[in-house]
Design an enzyme around this catalytic site. Sequence first.
Site, mmCIF file in Angstrom:
data_model
loop_
_atom_site.group_PDB
_atom_site.id
_atom_site.type_symbol
_atom_site.label_atom_id
_atom_site.label_comp_id
_atom_site.label_asym_id
_atom_site.label_seq_id
_atom_site.Cartn_x
_atom_site.Cartn_y
_atom_site.Cartn_z
ATOM 1 C CE1 TYR A 87 3.719 -4.154 -11.528
ATOM 2 C CE2 TYR A 87 5.012 -4.366 -9.509
ATOM 3 C CZ TYR A 87 4.722 -3.687 -10.683
ATOM 4 O OH TYR A 87 5.416 -2.558 -11.026
ATOM 5 C CB CYS A 88 2.686 -9.799 -14.538
ATOM 6 S SG CYS A 88 1.555 -11.160 -14.161
ATOM 7 C CB THR A 89 -0.540 -7.453 -17.671
ATOM 8 O OG1 THR A 89 0.642 -6.832 -18.151
ATOM 9 C CG2 THR A 89 -1.755 -6.727 -18.229
ATOM 10 C CB ILE A 92 -1.712 -4.304 -13.193
ATOM 11 C CG1 ILE A 92 -0.239 -4.448 -12.815
ATOM 12 C CG2 ILE A 92 -2.111 -2.839 -13.217
ATOM 13 C CD1 ILE A 92 0.716 -3.939 -13.883
#
Length: 450
Positions: free
Chosen positions: A218-220, A249
């Site tokens: 996952y990332c921003t 996120i």
Amino acid sequence: MEPYRDAMKELCQSLDLMGRVLIGVSDSAEGINGTLSGKYENVHAYTVALLGPKSPSSLKIDDSYRPQLQKFWDATALLSEEANVPLFYMNEEQDFKWSTCKCEDELFPDLKIALQKELINTGGELSSIDISDTSKGYLTPKEWHEKLLSIQQEKKQNDEEKDSKEDDFVLIDCRNKKEYAIGHFENALDPQTKTYEQFPTWVKNSAEKLENKQVYMYCTGGIRCEKASAYIRKIVPTTKGVYHLKGGIHKYLEEFGSEGLFRGKNFVFDGRMADDPSTKTKNILSPVKKSSEDETKQEENTTMKTNNVVGKCLYCGVAWDTFDNKIACTVCRELVLICSKCRQGVVEYHCDEHYHLRDCYFTNLNNFPHIHELQSQCDALQELFDEIKVGRKYKRKRNTLRKQIIKIQTEITSRKESKVNSTTENANKRKNEDDTSAIEGKTKISRISQ
């Protein structure tokens, strides 16, 4: 793509939007990535423009915006025709991520729209990833949430049964360590990168840990892990599957807010610095008036967030998750978490990587008026340099130390020369004063004699 960039800039300016937008121009057609701020109605008009004139949203837009939008659509259609490429429009409203805030200051100082070979720089390492590979392994926020719950339950059961078998999954945070520091999913692995450019190297060095594992990433906002997941499939073909959170996120928090599994705050690249899960608004494109029950719930969430701080002050270890653009490492300019108490009396700050230089590396040498202080810093840096003077892996560190040593030596030489010149000037001044006094004395004697 210059005409498209110019048309988008004109559109944003007409809507009084500020922020950053990157337009990918590589062969793999990376798309668009950016963040814009402005009044809700104006930002909404921008999203409608990017969805195109045939999207359902275009039918709901206020007529006052139509001239600006139509001008953008005409420019897009002309470019598509001349370049013989498909129209550049977003697929759906869900491609946009929304946040609301009451900010006294602008989130961005200006508007910048740029053409980039890579939307997120990797030094070209991931430029060979085909766009078709980046959509593989998507998990919606709901699917991601359910999977993490399943993983947590499995871990809890293994711990209770004292089962020592190795986990068959790896949860990877694709962001940089300063982002991870203030918020992340539980059990997520932090690659300890300062830039996304370092991530491919981490993958190569960690390949064995990923073999025969289910990999979750996952990332921003979902951009970085799209390419990162495709890269892992390429470098480590022996995984049991590589999956990533669609929309990142941000989309997850839109769905679950502070009631989800994300802990802490989501680091963002604008004036807010961080996005608090308790402030997330779901379905912002169809805003409704908050009920008293909603407001009470948000107050409870705001209270909860004080107990949900995962960041720590680098210097004393107290719970702290507030970044400040002015609090950055003097060596590498990386933002550092320093609590308000530890900031008192500190001349310059140092990150964890450069904390060992806190007594000998400073940018502003004017804070040290005595030459012996500078000489002490120079000696300490030279000693550290001698410890790593051999080996290719220390090349970057040696360059950092060498530059600072030369800077201090130059400053010391300059001060010594200035001191010598000052002493000479003072001596000459005193000599001139003495000569003048002697001449005046002789004149007085001469006058008395007369």
